[in-house]
Scaffold this active site. Sequence first.
Site, mmCIF file in Angstrom:
data_model
loop_
_atom_site.group_PDB
_atom_site.id
_atom_site.type_symbol
_atom_site.label_atom_id
_atom_site.label_comp_id
_atom_site.label_asym_id
_atom_site.label_seq_id
_atom_site.Cartn_x
_atom_site.Cartn_y
_atom_site.Cartn_z
ATOM 1 N N ASN A 8 -14.833 -29.080 24.697
ATOM 2 C CA ASN A 8 -15.900 -28.528 23.854
ATOM 3 C C ASN A 8 -15.362 -27.299 23.127
ATOM 4 O OD1 ASN A 8 -18.245 -27.503 22.769
ATOM 5 N ND2 ASN A 8 -19.220 -27.015 24.734
ATOM 6 N N TRP A 9 -15.180 -27.442 21.814
ATOM 7 C CA TRP A 9 -14.584 -26.335 21.052
ATOM 8 C C TRP A 9 -15.586 -25.239 20.736
ATOM 9 C CZ3 TRP A 9 -10.993 -28.889 16.767
ATOM 10 C CH2 TRP A 9 -9.993 -29.639 17.408
ATOM 11 N N LYS A 10 -16.872 -25.532 20.916
ATOM 12 C CA LYS A 10 -17.928 -24.562 20.579
ATOM 13 C C LYS A 10 -17.744 -24.058 19.137
ATOM 14 C CE LYS A 10 -18.513 -23.495 25.445
ATOM 15 N NZ LYS A 10 -18.841 -22.526 26.486
ATOM 16 N N HIS A 97 -26.902 -28.123 26.153
ATOM 17 C CA HIS A 97 -25.985 -27.093 26.660
ATOM 18 C C HIS A 97 -26.764 -25.793 26.875
ATOM 19 C CE1 HIS A 97 -22.664 -24.326 27.033
ATOM 20 N NE2 HIS A 97 -21.855 -25.358 27.181
ATOM 21 N N GLU A 99 -26.034 -22.824 26.385
ATOM 22 C CA GLU A 99 -25.959 -21.850 25.289
ATOM 23 C C GLU A 99 -27.035 -22.152 24.240
ATOM 24 O OE1 GLU A 99 -21.797 -22.350 24.471
ATOM 25 O OE2 GLU A 99 -21.274 -21.220 26.269
ATOM 26 N N GLU A 165 -23.351 -27.990 34.581
ATOM 27 C CA GLU A 165 -22.693 -26.761 34.159
ATOM 28 C C GLU A 165 -23.524 -25.566 34.614
ATOM 29 O OE1 GLU A 165 -19.858 -27.536 30.682
ATOM 30 O OE2 GLU A 165 -21.783 -26.961 29.856
ATOM 31 N N GLY A 171 -17.665 -19.840 31.266
ATOM 32 C CA GLY A 171 -16.979 -18.723 30.619
ATOM 33 C C GLY A 171 -16.758 -17.524 31.527
ATOM 34 N N SER A 203 -15.723 -22.950 33.577
ATOM 35 C CA SER A 203 -14.436 -22.346 33.960
ATOM 36 C C SER A 203 -13.444 -23.350 34.541
ATOM 37 C CB SER A 203 -14.652 -21.171 34.922
ATOM 38 O OG SER A 203 -15.406 -20.158 34.275
HETATM 39 P P1 PGA Z 1 -15.913 -22.856 29.791
HETATM 40 O O1 PGA Z 1 -17.129 -23.576 29.028
HETATM 41 O O2 PGA Z 1 -14.943 -23.940 30.190
HETATM 42 O O3 PGA Z 1 -15.354 -21.897 28.784
HETATM 43 O O4 PGA Z 1 -16.500 -22.185 30.985
HETATM 44 C C1 PGA Z 1 -17.597 -24.836 29.442
HETATM 45 C C2 PGA Z 1 -18.774 -25.223 28.623
HETATM 46 O O5 PGA Z 1 -19.624 -24.378 28.320
HETATM 47 O O6 PGA Z 1 -18.912 -26.381 28.221
#
Ligand code: PGA
Length: 243
Positions: A8-10, A97, A99, A165, A171, A203
């Site tokens: 996932n490049w976000k 997600h 976020e 998640e 993160g 992570s």
């Molecule tokens: P991360 O993010 O690997 O940077 O913790 C994972 C995600 O949010 O999909």
Amino acid sequence: MNKFFISNWKMNLTVADSIVFSNEISSAINESNIKDDIEIIICPPFISIPYCFQILKSVSKIGAQDISKMDGAKGAFTGEISAKMVSDYADYVIIGHSERRLNQKETNQDVALKGTNILKNNMTPILCIGETEEERKTGEYISILINQLNESSKGLDNKMIVAYEPVWAIGSGNSCNLEQIIEVSGQVKAIFGDDTPFVYGGSVNEENCQELLSQKEIDGVLVGSASLSLDSFIKMINSINSD
Ligand code: PGA
């Protein structure tokens, strides 16, 4: 069941950077003799998807990071991207997600609408669920997660990948421990069936990727920041091969 490696490049990488990185990871995947039972899914920002698709189509699948909840392939919805629009390139779409649940105030109902649009366009939703640190501390996290999943997956008839998640692990550099992940996997599979793929994200990096992927209860990983470094990406891909 296949194992999934989802990147996932976000909101990272310009189109130019996406093209460079896609070429690099394409070479890395080609050189690494990935096993047939690993499905690599790369999820770039919308604007880069057509370019990444062209470069990566022989080595990986493409996923979108989100999709409109509005019904239909087109219409007067400024700024929205429909499932139909990405379906020429993508086989998967991440939805729910944390976020987006936090920053865009997306609800379980919004996520369910998106999921239905994805299925109608012959793609597979990667449906994210996760508890906050406070929710874990209450001890009620399993019922919180199952409720999130039940409401977000309405109408999907279990045609989805479940991505667990934990919000506190994303993160943070602190991955959830194996027992915690396996506990959630067991609960999800007991309700949604053994055939529903269960992947973990939060992570994941070159240190823990292989151990996570080698658990029979964990069908894959969803990787954010570590998958944006070519060096880590290569190490994770190679660790998949050496188990
Ligand atoms: P991360 O993010 O690997 O940077 O913790 C994972 C995600 O949010 O999909």
